[in-house]
Design a protein around this motif. Sequence first.
Motif, short mmCIF file in Angstrom:
data_model
loop_
_atom_site.label_atom_id
_atom_site.label_comp_id
_atom_site.label_asym_id
_atom_site.label_seq_id
_atom_site.Cartn_x
_atom_site.Cartn_y
_atom_site.Cartn_z
N ASN A 117 0.79 -1.12 0.15
CA ASN A 117 0.00 0.15 0.03
C ASN A 117 0.92 1.11 0.03
OD1 ASN A 117 -2.34 -1.49 0.04
ND2 ASN A 117 -2.71 -1.50 2.22
N ALA A 118 2.06 1.35 0.78
CA ALA A 118 2.84 2.19 0.81
C ALA A 118 3.53 2.60 -0.58
CB ALA A 118 3.81 2.32 1.77
N MET A 119 4.07 1.44 -0.83
CA MET A 119 4.67 1.63 -2.71
C MET A 119 3.64 2.13 -3.36
SD MET A 119 7.68 1.23 -4.02
CE MET A 119 8.23 0.68 -5.33
N GLN A 120 2.34 1.60 -3.50
CA GLN A 120 1.30 2.03 -4.38
C GLN A 120 1.09 3.63 -4.41
OE1 GLN A 120 -2.04 -0.45 -3.82
NE2 GLN A 120 -1.29 -1.99 -5.52
N TYR A 121 0.96 3.99 -3.02
CA TYR A 121 0.54 5.34 -2.88
C TYR A 121 1.86 6.30 -3.02
CZ TYR A 121 0.23 9.89 -0.03
OH TYR A 121 0.06 11.10 0.29
#
Length: 69
Positions: free
Chosen positions: A20-24
């Motif tokens: 999720n952090a990488m996508q954001y």
Amino acid sequence: DNHSLQSYGEKINLSKDERNAMQYTTSLLIPDQELTEALALGYRECFELAEYFDVTGEFIQYKLSILKT
């Protein structure tokens, strides 16, 4: 053993959080519209896009993998 199950569950949650952090971060650094514009300007190679967005090739590859799904 209960501890190993907890650790496995924690690893799954960490993996989801990391994804999720990488996508954001990728969406923040490489917005879809700006990627479309860069492609329209003729930037095609991973290294060219990385330079254009001032990110690593890993971010470009990740962004492209998100778009393929």
